[in-house]
Design a protein around this motif. Sequence first.
Motif, PDB file in Angstrom:
ATOM      1  N   GLU A 122      10.075  -8.459  -8.661  1.00 56.09           N
ATOM      2  CA  GLU A 122      11.462  -8.819  -8.947  1.00 56.09           C
ATOM      3  C   GLU A 122      11.902  -8.199 -10.279  1.00 56.09           C
ATOM      4  OE1 GLU A 122      15.212 -10.082  -8.821  1.00 56.09           O
ATOM      5  OE2 GLU A 122      13.819 -10.230  -7.139  1.00 56.09           O
ATOM      6  N   LYS A 123      10.994  -8.153 -11.219  1.00 62.34           N
ATOM      7  CA  LYS A 123      11.297  -7.622 -12.549  1.00 62.34           C
ATOM      8  C   LYS A 123      11.303  -6.095 -12.572  1.00 62.34           C
ATOM      9  CE  LYS A 123      11.663  -9.274 -16.807  1.00 62.34           C
ATOM     10  NZ  LYS A 123      12.869  -9.970 -17.164  1.00 62.34           N
ATOM     11  N   ARG A 124      10.316  -5.465 -11.899  1.00 64.77           N
ATOM     12  CA  ARG A 124      10.115  -4.016 -12.022  1.00 64.77           C
ATOM     13  C   ARG A 124      10.460  -3.209 -10.776  1.00 64.77           C
ATOM     14  NH1 ARG A 124       4.723  -3.214 -15.491  1.00 64.77           N
ATOM     15  NH2 ARG A 124       4.860  -5.052 -16.785  1.00 64.77           N
ATOM     16  N   GLU A 125      10.432  -3.833  -9.614  1.00 62.65           N
ATOM     17  CA  GLU A 125      10.672  -3.206  -8.299  1.00 62.65           C
ATOM     18  C   GLU A 125       9.506  -2.349  -7.801  1.00 62.65           C
ATOM     19  OE1 GLU A 125      15.290  -2.733  -7.381  1.00 62.65           O
ATOM     20  OE2 GLU A 125      14.576  -1.274  -8.848  1.00 62.65           O
ATOM     21  N   LEU A 126       8.796  -1.670  -8.691  1.00 60.26           N
ATOM     22  CA  LEU A 126       7.718  -0.761  -8.287  1.00 60.26           C
ATOM     23  C   LEU A 126       6.503  -1.049  -9.161  1.00 60.26           C
ATOM     24  CD1 LEU A 126       7.238   1.738  -6.412  1.00 60.26           C
ATOM     25  CD2 LEU A 126       7.807   3.150  -8.382  1.00 60.26           C
ATOM     26  N   ILE A 127       5.379  -1.413  -8.522  1.00 59.44           N
ATOM     27  CA  ILE A 127       4.173  -1.734  -9.288  1.00 59.44           C
ATOM     28  C   ILE A 127       2.944  -1.111  -8.638  1.00 59.44           C
ATOM     29  CG2 ILE A 127       5.072  -3.925 -10.179  1.00 59.44           C
ATOM     30  CD1 ILE A 127       3.217  -5.343  -8.144  1.00 59.44           C
ATOM     31  N   LYS A 128       1.890  -1.024  -9.438  1.00 60.02           N
ATOM     32  CA  LYS A 128       0.591  -0.592  -8.937  1.00 60.02           C
ATOM     33  C   LYS A 128      -0.382  -1.756  -9.060  1.00 60.02           C
ATOM     34  CE  LYS A 128       0.392   4.383  -9.761  1.00 60.02           C
ATOM     35  NZ  LYS A 128      -0.268   5.433 -10.557  1.00 60.02           N
ATOM     36  N   VAL A 129      -1.261  -1.865  -8.065  1.00 58.48           N
ATOM     37  CA  VAL A 129      -2.315  -2.876  -8.050  1.00 58.48           C
ATOM     38  C   VAL A 129      -3.634  -2.149  -7.818  1.00 58.48           C
ATOM     39  CG1 VAL A 129      -3.177  -4.959  -6.908  1.00 58.48           C
ATOM     40  CG2 VAL A 129      -0.717  -4.567  -7.069  1.00 58.48           C
ATOM     41  N   SER A 130      -4.628  -2.500  -8.601  1.00 56.57           N
ATOM     42  CA  SER A 130      -5.932  -1.852  -8.502  1.00 56.57           C
ATOM     43  C   SER A 130      -6.915  -2.762  -7.760  1.00 56.57           C
ATOM     44  CB  SER A 130      -6.446  -1.559  -9.908  1.00 56.57           C
ATOM     45  OG  SER A 130      -7.719  -0.995  -9.853  1.00 56.57           O
ATOM     46  N   ILE A 131      -7.697  -2.170  -6.859  1.00 58.41           N
ATOM     47  CA  ILE A 131      -8.753  -2.905  -6.163  1.00 58.41           C
ATOM     48  C   ILE A 131     -10.068  -2.547  -6.851  1.00 58.41           C
ATOM     49  CG2 ILE A 131      -9.928  -3.312  -3.979  1.00 58.41           C
ATOM     50  CD1 ILE A 131      -7.406  -2.289  -2.568  1.00 58.41           C
ATOM     51  N   LEU A 132     -10.733  -3.533  -7.396  1.00 58.57           N
ATOM     52  CA  LEU A 132     -11.967  -3.284  -8.124  1.00 58.57           C
ATOM     53  C   LEU A 132     -13.132  -2.999  -7.187  1.00 58.57           C
ATOM     54  CD1 LEU A 132     -11.694  -6.063 -10.865  1.00 58.57           C
ATOM     55  CD2 LEU A 132     -11.036  -3.668 -11.026  1.00 58.57           C
ATOM     56  N   GLN A 133     -14.183  -2.400  -7.737  1.00 61.67           N
ATOM     57  CA  GLN A 133     -15.363  -2.037  -6.950  1.00 61.67           C
ATOM     58  C   GLN A 133     -16.100  -3.250  -6.390  1.00 61.67           C
ATOM     59  OE1 GLN A 133     -16.186   1.079  -6.143  1.00 61.67           O
ATOM     60  NE2 GLN A 133     -14.496   1.922  -7.315  1.00 61.67           N
ATOM     61  N   ASN A 134     -15.976  -4.415  -7.062  1.00 59.57           N
ATOM     62  CA  ASN A 134     -16.700  -5.590  -6.592  1.00 59.57           C
ATOM     63  C   ASN A 134     -15.965  -6.343  -5.477  1.00 59.57           C
ATOM     64  OD1 ASN A 134     -14.684  -6.770  -8.068  1.00 59.57           O
ATOM     65  ND2 ASN A 134     -16.019  -7.979  -9.384  1.00 59.57           N
ATOM     66  N   ASN A 135     -14.847  -5.811  -5.004  1.00 63.28           N
ATOM     67  CA  ASN A 135     -14.154  -6.376  -3.851  1.00 63.28           C
ATOM     68  C   ASN A 135     -14.690  -5.663  -2.621  1.00 63.28           C
ATOM     69  OD1 ASN A 135     -12.111  -6.508  -1.690  1.00 63.28           O
ATOM     70  ND2 ASN A 135     -10.979  -7.703  -3.175  1.00 63.28           N
ATOM     71  N   PHE A 136     -15.359  -6.421  -1.734  1.00 64.75           N
ATOM     72  CA  PHE A 136     -16.032  -5.814  -0.589  1.00 64.75           C
ATOM     73  C   PHE A 136     -15.200  -5.828   0.690  1.00 64.75           C
ATOM     74  CE2 PHE A 136     -19.513  -7.204  -3.411  1.00 64.75           C
ATOM     75  CZ  PHE A 136     -19.984  -5.940  -3.725  1.00 64.75           C
ATOM     76  N   GLU A 137     -13.936  -6.284   0.605  1.00 70.04           N
ATOM     77  CA  GLU A 137     -13.053  -6.246   1.763  1.00 70.04           C
ATOM     78  C   GLU A 137     -12.561  -4.805   1.962  1.00 70.04           C
ATOM     79  OE1 GLU A 137      -9.984  -9.337   1.753  1.00 70.04           O
ATOM     80  OE2 GLU A 137     -11.083 -10.260   0.098  1.00 70.04           O
ATOM     81  N   ASP A 138     -12.117  -4.498   3.171  1.00 69.73           N
ATOM     82  CA  ASP A 138     -11.570  -3.174   3.452  1.00 69.73           C
ATOM     83  C   ASP A 138     -10.277  -3.001   2.665  1.00 69.73           C
ATOM     84  OD1 ASP A 138     -11.364  -0.658   4.850  1.00 69.73           O
ATOM     85  OD2 ASP A 138      -9.738  -1.595   5.991  1.00 69.73           O
ATOM     86  N   LYS A 139     -10.160  -1.889   1.933  1.00 72.02           N
ATOM     87  CA  LYS A 139      -9.002  -1.694   1.060  1.00 72.02           C
ATOM     88  C   LYS A 139      -7.691  -1.580   1.843  1.00 72.02           C
ATOM     89  CE  LYS A 139      -9.815   3.252   0.604  1.00 72.02           C
ATOM     90  NZ  LYS A 139     -10.072   4.347  -0.310  1.00 72.02           N
ATOM     91  N   ASN A 140      -7.747  -1.066   3.067  1.00 73.85           N
ATOM     92  CA  ASN A 140      -6.537  -1.001   3.887  1.00 73.85           C
ATOM     93  C   ASN A 140      -6.053  -2.397   4.271  1.00 73.85           C
ATOM     94  OD1 ASN A 140      -6.285   1.903   4.114  1.00 73.85           O
ATOM     95  ND2 ASN A 140      -8.150   1.806   5.335  1.00 73.85           N
ATOM     96  N   ASP A 141      -6.993  -3.278   4.600  1.00 77.21           N
ATOM     97  CA  ASP A 141      -6.638  -4.662   4.929  1.00 77.21           C
ATOM     98  C   ASP A 141      -6.062  -5.371   3.719  1.00 77.21           C
ATOM     99  OD1 ASP A 141      -7.559  -4.217   7.482  1.00 77.21           O
ATOM    100  OD2 ASP A 141      -9.520  -5.169   7.142  1.00 77.21           O
ATOM    101  N   VAL A 142      -6.669  -5.150   2.561  1.00 74.37           N
ATOM    102  CA  VAL A 142      -6.189  -5.775   1.319  1.00 74.37           C
ATOM    103  C   VAL A 142      -4.766  -5.310   1.024  1.00 74.37           C
ATOM    104  CG1 VAL A 142      -6.525  -5.891  -1.184  1.00 74.37           C
ATOM    105  CG2 VAL A 142      -8.491  -6.074   0.341  1.00 74.37           C
ATOM    106  N   ALA A 143      -4.511  -4.008   1.156  1.00 80.52           N
ATOM    107  CA  ALA A 143      -3.185  -3.450   0.882  1.00 80.52           C
ATOM    108  C   ALA A 143      -2.134  -4.031   1.827  1.00 80.52           C
ATOM    109  CB  ALA A 143      -3.222  -1.930   1.003  1.00 80.52           C
ATOM    110  N   ARG A 144      -2.459  -4.077   3.117  1.00 82.82           N
ATOM    111  CA  ARG A 144      -1.514  -4.640   4.094  1.00 82.82           C
ATOM    112  C   ARG A 144      -1.252  -6.119   3.824  1.00 82.82           C
ATOM    113  NH1 ARG A 144      -3.991  -1.134   7.756  1.00 82.82           N
ATOM    114  NH2 ARG A 144      -5.546  -2.680   8.304  1.00 82.82           N
TER     115      ARG A 144
END
Length: 96
Positions: free
Chosen positions: A41-63
Amino acid sequence: MLTGKQKRYLRSQAHHLKPIFQIGKAGINDNLIIQVKEALEKRELIKVSILQNNFEDKNDVAREIAQKSESELVQLIGHTIVLYKESSENKQIELP
């Protein structure tokens, strides 16, 4: 839904941004979603980082984070997610 031209434009705008959130082994929780919504709401466009210790599929996390935060998934490159949501009060980005 964003067009290809709009996604290219948003990717170019997001290039210089640093990730402001990190998703670790705890995964996605309600508090993270609330903070992501507020940041969008404040910025409209942001980046989020997935750390190496997250073992979920990154595509699933993004969706999942895009769906729960009611935003558009602009890009998933490596372990970095770019999200966009048009702000209702702080409109800054004018899409082509």
